[in-house]
Design an enzyme around this catalytic site. Structure first.
Site, PDB file in Angstrom:
ATOM      1  CB  ALA A   1      -0.914   0.003   1.227  1.00  0.00           C
TER       2      ALA A   1
ATOM      3  CE1 TYR B   1       4.879   6.260  -4.334  1.00  0.00           C
ATOM      4  CE2 TYR B   1       6.378   6.086  -6.207  1.00  0.00           C
ATOM      5  CZ  TYR B   1       5.546   5.489  -5.274  1.00  0.00           C
ATOM      6  OH  TYR B   1       5.394   4.127  -5.268  1.00  0.00           O
TER       7      TYR B   1
END
Length: 320
Positions: free
Chosen positions: A71, A142
């Site tokens: 995740a 990210y």
């Protein structure tokens, strides 16, 4: 072996869950927000809510030997967060370390973290691939958050003795892929002319089946402990070659115009699409020598077989 998979309904997590559910030697839990309808038979669903810094993971990590964490906050298009890096850190760093600490406290022996090649950087000179031991050089929020999570997990491993395994994939494709790869298949299926017939870059990709196979290898392999691995299909493609081969698999030969790179660059600058052009025309290669030698692992799925399966799913689905 008792295994917990997070992100169990995601692209990678769901494929991994299906693979693990077929092995009777594994007892598998799936950490979920809410929906349990798509979980394979034999898998125990555990509702834990979202991936948040305050999530209580005890029902999920209790009695588990290995956690596979797939995740993440990723692929946020047109991000509306006031501070994107802070939001990536909240989910991909603070929440991940919260899970890992609770897992270590519950006695888990290994934590497998699916990171990203963006920890290494955004691109490579042609013929000079990234290696697992290169100094990290992330650029976007990210990639920065994934690097910080890796650092925190290594520190936690040193403090607790829980083994940490880090896997950095490049672009993952396979049946059900979305985002840019899905857009590419739509363009090809419609026969759209594309100005990408003269791109001589090299990019490493990884088929979903190959990534899942490596994750399964890392669950029990003793040589995986506290190591970082890069993964790919072992065959790098130019953008032009990828489009041609995918067009063949779709039964729609790619209509590629041999536009020179400098003309593409000029057009991208005019349209403020330099990032898109970099992904289409730049190189990003990874060296999986360490992964092969340390784990005696090779990608079991060929590029052509993976592209064929991806095209078949697309043609049979409503994504067209």
């Amino acid at each position: 072996m008792k295994i917990l998979v997070t992100g169990a309904t995601g692209f990678v997590g769901s494929a991994l869950l299906l693979r693990l559910s077929l092995d009777p030697q594994h007892q598998v839990k799936a950490a979920l927000r809410r929906d349990i309808s798509n979980i394979p038979g034999g898998v125990t669903p555990v509702q834990v809510g979202g991936l948040c810094p305050e999530t209580d993971w005890q029902p999920a990590v209790s009695g588990v030997n290995t956690i596979v964490h797939t995740a993440a906050r990723a692929h946020v298009m047109n991000d509306t967060a006031g501070d994107p890096l802070a939001e990536y850190r909240r989910v991909n760093v603070v929440a991940v370390l919260n899970l890992a600490r609770q897992a270590a406290a519950a006695g888990a022996g290994r934590f497998i973290f699916i990171s990203s090649i963006k920890v290494n950087g955004e691109g490579t000179p042609l013929g000079r691939p990234y290696s697992a031991d290169d100094a990290p050089a992330p650029i976007d929020p990210y990639g920065i958050s994934k690097r910080e999570a890796e650092d925190g997990l290594r520190q936690l491993a040193a403090e607790t003795g829980m083994e940490v395994v880090i896997i950095r994939p490049p672009l993952v494709y396979g049946p059900g892929v979305k985002a840019n790869f899905l857009s590419m298949m739509r363009w090809l299926s419609k026969g759209m002319p594309l100005p990408l017939g003269a791109i001589h870059n090299r990019r490493s990709l990884v088929a979903l089946g190959n990534l899942v196979d490596l994750i399964v290898t890392c669950i029990e392999h003793p040589a995986a402990a506290n190591e970082t691995f890069l993964v790919s299909d072992g065959e790098d493609l130019s953008t032009t070659e990828l489009l041609r081969r995918m067009g063949q698999m779709l039964g729609r030969p790619a209509r590629l115009l041999p536009v020179s790179p400098w003309m593409l660059e000029a057009g991208a600058a005019l349209l403020c699409k330099r990032t898109v052009l970099r992904r289409l025309c730049g190189s990003l290669q990874v060296d999986i020598t360490k992964t092969r030698s340390r784990l005696s692992w090779s990608p079991p799925v060929s590029v052509d077989d993976a592209l064929r399966a991806t095209a078949r799913h697309f043609l049979e689905s409503s994504f067209r």
